[in-house]
Design a protein around this motif. Sequence first.
Motif, PDB file in Angstrom:
ATOM      1  N   GLU A 149      -0.943   1.369   3.170  1.00 53.45           N
ATOM      2  CA  GLU A 149       0.428   1.857   3.065  1.00 53.45           C
ATOM      3  C   GLU A 149       1.148   1.200   1.894  1.00 53.45           C
ATOM      4  OE1 GLU A 149      -1.043   0.790   5.818  1.00 53.45           O
ATOM      5  OE2 GLU A 149      -0.725   2.232   7.438  1.00 53.45           O
ATOM      6  N   ALA A 150       0.942  -0.117   1.760  1.00 57.82           N
ATOM      7  CA  ALA A 150       1.575  -0.850   0.662  1.00 57.82           C
ATOM      8  C   ALA A 150       1.099  -0.320  -0.684  1.00 57.82           C
ATOM      9  CB  ALA A 150       1.293  -2.346   0.784  1.00 57.82           C
ATOM     10  N   GLU A 151      -0.198  -0.116  -0.817  1.00 53.23           N
ATOM     11  CA  GLU A 151      -0.745   0.381  -2.077  1.00 53.23           C
ATOM     12  C   GLU A 151      -0.176   1.759  -2.427  1.00 53.23           C
ATOM     13  OE1 GLU A 151      -4.977   1.235  -4.326  1.00 53.23           O
ATOM     14  OE2 GLU A 151      -4.977   1.019  -2.157  1.00 53.23           O
ATOM     15  N   ALA A 152      -0.107   2.628  -1.435  1.00 54.06           N
ATOM     16  CA  ALA A 152       0.442   3.966  -1.675  1.00 54.06           C
ATOM     17  C   ALA A 152       1.890   3.877  -2.151  1.00 54.06           C
ATOM     18  CB  ALA A 152       0.352   4.810  -0.412  1.00 54.06           C
ATOM     19  N   LEU A 153       2.657   2.986  -1.558  1.00 52.20           N
ATOM     20  CA  LEU A 153       4.062   2.848  -1.957  1.00 52.20           C
ATOM     21  C   LEU A 153       4.194   2.215  -3.336  1.00 52.20           C
ATOM     22  CD1 LEU A 153       5.546   1.921   1.494  1.00 52.20           C
ATOM     23  CD2 LEU A 153       6.184   3.886   0.098  1.00 52.20           C
ATOM     24  N   TYR A 154       3.321   1.253  -3.672  1.00 55.81           N
ATOM     25  CA  TYR A 154       3.348   0.687  -5.028  1.00 55.81           C
ATOM     26  C   TYR A 154       3.034   1.761  -6.058  1.00 55.81           C
ATOM     27  CZ  TYR A 154       3.449  -4.102  -3.177  1.00 55.81           C
ATOM     28  OH  TYR A 154       3.801  -5.270  -2.546  1.00 55.81           O
ATOM     29  N   GLU A 155       2.064   2.621  -5.742  1.00 54.50           N
ATOM     30  CA  GLU A 155       1.726   3.715  -6.659  1.00 54.50           C
ATOM     31  C   GLU A 155       2.893   4.689  -6.800  1.00 54.50           C
ATOM     32  OE1 GLU A 155      -1.928   5.364  -5.202  1.00 54.50           O
ATOM     33  OE2 GLU A 155      -3.078   3.581  -5.772  1.00 54.50           O
ATOM     34  N   ARG A 156       3.564   4.977  -5.703  1.00 50.52           N
ATOM     35  CA  ARG A 156       4.726   5.872  -5.737  1.00 50.52           C
ATOM     36  C   ARG A 156       5.841   5.249  -6.585  1.00 50.52           C
ATOM     37  NH1 ARG A 156       7.126  10.448  -6.303  1.00 50.52           N
ATOM     38  NH2 ARG A 156       8.968  10.743  -5.036  1.00 50.52           N
ATOM     39  N   SER A 191      18.536   7.613 -10.106  1.00 52.71           N
ATOM     40  CA  SER A 191      18.010   7.875  -8.765  1.00 52.71           C
ATOM     41  C   SER A 191      16.525   7.526  -8.694  1.00 52.71           C
ATOM     42  CB  SER A 191      18.201   9.338  -8.378  1.00 52.71           C
ATOM     43  OG  SER A 191      19.558   9.620  -8.179  1.00 52.71           O
ATOM     44  N   ALA A 192      15.779   7.890  -9.723  1.00 47.92           N
ATOM     45  CA  ALA A 192      14.349   7.581  -9.747  1.00 47.92           C
ATOM     46  C   ALA A 192      14.118   6.072  -9.748  1.00 47.92           C
ATOM     47  CB  ALA A 192      13.684   8.232 -10.959  1.00 47.92           C
ATOM     48  N   VAL A 193      14.930   5.338 -10.486  1.00 50.91           N
ATOM     49  CA  VAL A 193      14.795   3.873 -10.521  1.00 50.91           C
ATOM     50  C   VAL A 193      15.128   3.278  -9.150  1.00 50.91           C
ATOM     51  CG1 VAL A 193      15.755   1.744 -11.493  1.00 50.91           C
ATOM     52  CG2 VAL A 193      15.158   3.640 -12.998  1.00 50.91           C
ATOM     53  N   ALA A 194      16.200   3.747  -8.534  1.00 49.95           N
ATOM     54  CA  ALA A 194      16.574   3.241  -7.208  1.00 49.95           C
ATOM     55  C   ALA A 194      15.495   3.563  -6.177  1.00 49.95           C
ATOM     56  CB  ALA A 194      17.924   3.820  -6.777  1.00 49.95           C
ATOM     57  N   LYS A 195      14.923   4.764  -6.249  1.00 49.10           N
ATOM     58  CA  LYS A 195      13.847   5.130  -5.328  1.00 49.10           C
ATOM     59  C   LYS A 195      12.619   4.253  -5.556  1.00 49.10           C
ATOM     60  CE  LYS A 195      15.186   9.955  -4.838  1.00 49.10           C
ATOM     61  NZ  LYS A 195      14.832  11.350  -5.187  1.00 49.10           N
ATOM     62  N   ALA A 196      12.340   3.947  -6.811  1.00 53.21           N
ATOM     63  CA  ALA A 196      11.197   3.085  -7.124  1.00 53.21           C
ATOM     64  C   ALA A 196      11.395   1.695  -6.533  1.00 53.21           C
ATOM     65  CB  ALA A 196      10.992   2.997  -8.639  1.00 53.21           C
ATOM     66  N   HIS A 197      12.589   1.160  -6.691  1.00 53.85           N
ATOM     67  CA  HIS A 197      12.872  -0.167  -6.123  1.00 53.85           C
ATOM     68  C   HIS A 197      12.780  -0.135  -4.601  1.00 53.85           C
ATOM     69  CE1 HIS A 197      14.035  -2.764  -9.503  1.00 53.85           C
ATOM     70  NE2 HIS A 197      14.351  -1.625 -10.091  1.00 53.85           N
ATOM     71  N   ARG A 198      13.283   0.936  -4.019  1.00 53.52           N
ATOM     72  CA  ARG A 198      13.205   1.072  -2.556  1.00 53.52           C
ATOM     73  C   ARG A 198      11.744   1.106  -2.104  1.00 53.52           C
ATOM     74  NH1 ARG A 198      12.592   4.404   1.581  1.00 53.52           N
ATOM     75  NH2 ARG A 198      14.022   4.298   3.331  1.00 53.52           N
ATOM     76  N   CYS A 199      10.921   1.890  -2.789  1.00 51.46           N
ATOM     77  CA  CYS A 199       9.487   1.948  -2.466  1.00 51.46           C
ATOM     78  C   CYS A 199       8.841   0.581  -2.587  1.00 51.46           C
ATOM     79  CB  CYS A 199       8.771   2.933  -3.392  1.00 51.46           C
ATOM     80  SG  CYS A 199       9.004   4.661  -2.972  1.00 51.46           S
ATOM     81  N   TYR A 200       9.211  -0.138  -3.622  1.00 49.42           N
ATOM     82  CA  TYR A 200       8.639  -1.471  -3.823  1.00 49.42           C
ATOM     83  C   TYR A 200       8.935  -2.367  -2.625  1.00 49.42           C
ATOM     84  CZ  TYR A 200       8.057  -6.216  -5.422  1.00 49.42           C
ATOM     85  OH  TYR A 200       7.684  -7.518  -5.506  1.00 49.42           O
ATOM     86  N   TRP A 201      10.173  -2.385  -2.186  1.00 46.90           N
ATOM     87  CA  TRP A 201      10.535  -3.287  -1.093  1.00 46.90           C
ATOM     88  C   TRP A 201       9.935  -2.859   0.238  1.00 46.90           C
ATOM     89  CZ3 TRP A 201      11.464  -7.915  -2.198  1.00 46.90           C
ATOM     90  CH2 TRP A 201      12.063  -8.230  -3.406  1.00 46.90           C
ATOM     91  N   VAL A 202       9.780  -1.575   0.454  1.00 49.48           N
ATOM     92  CA  VAL A 202       9.091  -1.119   1.659  1.00 49.48           C
ATOM     93  C   VAL A 202       7.619  -1.523   1.572  1.00 49.48           C
ATOM     94  CG1 VAL A 202       8.400   0.906   3.016  1.00 49.48           C
ATOM     95  CG2 VAL A 202      10.724   0.751   2.111  1.00 49.48           C
ATOM     96  N   ALA A 203       7.020  -1.390   0.401  1.00 47.74           N
ATOM     97  CA  ALA A 203       5.630  -1.814   0.205  1.00 47.74           C
ATOM     98  C   ALA A 203       5.473  -3.305   0.467  1.00 47.74           C
ATOM     99  CB  ALA A 203       5.168  -1.472  -1.209  1.00 47.74           C
ATOM    100  N   GLU A 204       6.423  -4.097   0.018  1.00 46.93           N
ATOM    101  CA  GLU A 204       6.381  -5.536   0.282  1.00 46.93           C
ATOM    102  C   GLU A 204       6.386  -5.808   1.785  1.00 46.93           C
ATOM    103  OE1 GLU A 204       6.639  -8.565  -2.025  1.00 46.93           O
ATOM    104  OE2 GLU A 204       5.473  -6.971  -2.962  1.00 46.93           O
ATOM    105  N   SER A 205       7.170  -5.039   2.511  1.00 39.41           N
ATOM    106  CA  SER A 205       7.231  -5.193   3.963  1.00 39.41           C
ATOM    107  C   SER A 205       5.893  -4.850   4.607  1.00 39.41           C
ATOM    108  CB  SER A 205       8.324  -4.309   4.562  1.00 39.41           C
ATOM    109  OG  SER A 205       9.579  -4.698   4.085  1.00 39.41           O
ATOM    110  N   TYR A 206       5.281  -3.765   4.156  1.00 44.44           N
ATOM    111  CA  TYR A 206       3.970  -3.392   4.683  1.00 44.44           C
ATOM    112  C   TYR A 206       2.929  -4.455   4.332  1.00 44.44           C
ATOM    113  CZ  TYR A 206       5.106   1.282   6.364  1.00 44.44           C
ATOM    114  OH  TYR A 206       5.613   2.338   7.078  1.00 44.44           O
ATOM    115  N   GLY A 207       2.993  -4.977   3.135  1.00 41.27           N
ATOM    116  CA  GLY A 207       2.050  -6.017   2.732  1.00 41.27           C
ATOM    117  C   GLY A 207       2.183  -7.267   3.580  1.00 41.27           C
TER     118      GLY A 207
END
Length: 104
Positions: free
Chosen positions: A58-65, A35-51
């Motif tokens: 917002e992107a930086e915060a999501l990459y850190e998360r 679950s943690a890995v899937a959440k990390a991947h999800r955060c990454y792709w949302v961060a990519e969208s913000y970027g």
Amino acid sequence: LVRLYDAVLATLDEMRSLHGYKENEALMGQLAARSAVAKAHRCYWVAESYGAVSKWREAEALYERAAALLSEAEALLDDDAAQGGAADELGAPSADCGGFGQGE
């Protein structure tokens, strides 16, 4: 991709309620790591969208998360390995998880 990760997370959440998983601490640990890995991947792709729309904070915060979630998954896998868990037998995600988007 984000919706696919949402579906994966929902499935993993449902697995936690299955009879065979509730009694097995190692399996519950594996589900938490996945679950943690899937959440990390999800955060990454949302961060990519913000970027992509120049929302850098917002992107930086999501990459850190995402990085924090991967560290959490790694710790869960390390705990499982220290307890003699069956991470390799279960096909658990590797702790290094590659570089988020590679191969996707």
